[in-house]
Each structure stands twice: as structure tokens, then as C-alpha cells.
Design a protein around this motif. Structure first.
Motif, PDB file in Angstrom:
ATOM      1  N   ALA A  32       0.836  -1.198   0.000  1.00  0.00           N
ATOM      2  CA  ALA A  32       0.000   0.000   0.000  1.00  0.00           C
ATOM      3  C   ALA A  32       0.868   1.244   0.000  1.00  0.00           C
ATOM      4  CB  ALA A  32      -0.897   0.029   1.233  1.00  0.00           C
ATOM      5  N   GLU A  33       0.295   2.325  -0.493  1.00  0.00           N
ATOM      6  CA  GLU A  33       0.899   3.632  -0.325  1.00  0.00           C
ATOM      7  C   GLU A  33       0.221   4.277   0.865  1.00  0.00           C
ATOM      8  OE1 GLU A  33       0.908   6.077  -3.776  1.00  0.00           O
ATOM      9  OE2 GLU A  33       1.676   4.492  -5.063  1.00  0.00           O
ATOM     10  N   GLU A  34       0.970   5.048   1.610  1.00  0.00           N
ATOM     11  CA  GLU A  34       0.423   5.681   2.804  1.00  0.00           C
ATOM     12  C   GLU A  34      -0.816   6.506   2.443  1.00  0.00           C
ATOM     13  OE1 GLU A  34       1.839   8.599   6.426  1.00  0.00           O
ATOM     14  OE2 GLU A  34       3.341   7.508   5.273  1.00  0.00           O
ATOM     15  N   GLY A  35      -1.892   6.301   3.210  1.00  0.00           N
ATOM     16  CA  GLY A  35      -3.130   7.033   2.995  1.00  0.00           C
ATOM     17  C   GLY A  35      -4.020   6.469   1.905  1.00  0.00           C
ATOM     18  N   SER A  36      -3.672   5.299   1.357  1.00  0.00           N
ATOM     19  CA  SER A  36      -4.494   4.712   0.297  1.00  0.00           C
ATOM     20  C   SER A  36      -4.980   3.326   0.716  1.00  0.00           C
ATOM     21  CB  SER A  36      -3.676   4.604  -0.997  1.00  0.00           C
ATOM     22  OG  SER A  36      -2.685   3.611  -0.876  1.00  0.00           O
ATOM     23  N   GLU A  37      -5.770   2.720  -0.154  1.00  0.00           N
ATOM     24  CA  GLU A  37      -6.198   1.352   0.100  1.00  0.00           C
ATOM     25  C   GLU A  37      -5.011   0.422  -0.079  1.00  0.00           C
ATOM     26  OE1 GLU A  37      -9.670   0.217  -2.035  1.00  0.00           O
ATOM     27  OE2 GLU A  37     -10.722   2.067  -1.563  1.00  0.00           O
ATOM     28  N   SER A  38      -5.151  -0.798   0.416  1.00  0.00           N
ATOM     29  CA  SER A  38      -4.044  -1.732   0.338  1.00  0.00           C
ATOM     30  C   SER A  38      -4.510  -3.072  -0.224  1.00  0.00           C
ATOM     31  CB  SER A  38      -3.431  -1.940   1.719  1.00  0.00           C
ATOM     32  OG  SER A  38      -4.384  -2.520   2.585  1.00  0.00           O
TER      33      SER A  38
END
Length: 66
Positions: A35-41
């Protein structure tokens, strides 16, 4: 399907008090959270059989080609 026991954490979350033993003929599920920070994973999982020479993957999905 979260927090199955035993959980073996990577650094920096590894618990030095963990007393489990990985032995030959055990099957482990290895999970990767991407995941990218602040996004879905997405959580990807593969199964591995512990053998005397290391580990043998039990799934056949070509992760390396993705």
C-alpha cells in the motif's frame, strides 16, 4: 482472517519474546501487505512447506511476472 497465530513479525515490530519454533513439514502462509500511505491496500499470500533444504512454495501463481 487476520491475526492468525503464530504471527512472526518483521522488524521493527518483531517480538523478541516469541517462543515458537518453525519445524520441517509445517506449512506457513506468508503474507505481504502492499500500500501507499493514505491509500487502500492489498494483501498477497503464498503458502510454503518447510523442508530440510528451506521452503517449497505450494501455490503456482506467477507472482514474479506481475
Amino acid at each position: 482472517m487476520a491475526d492468525e497465530w503464530p504471527g512472526i513479525l518483521l522488524h521493527p515490530d518483531f517480538d523478541p519474546g516469541f517462543s515458537g519454533i518453525i519445524e520441517e513439514n509445517m506449512v506457513l502462509n506468508v503474507e505481504s501487505l502492499i500500500a501507499e500511505e493514505g491509500s487502500e491496500s492489498i494483501k498477497l499470500e503464498t503458502q510454503a512447506l518447510v523442508i530440510s533444504a528451506g521452503a517449497q512454495r505450494l501455490d503456482s501463481f506467477p507472482w514474479e511476472e506481475c
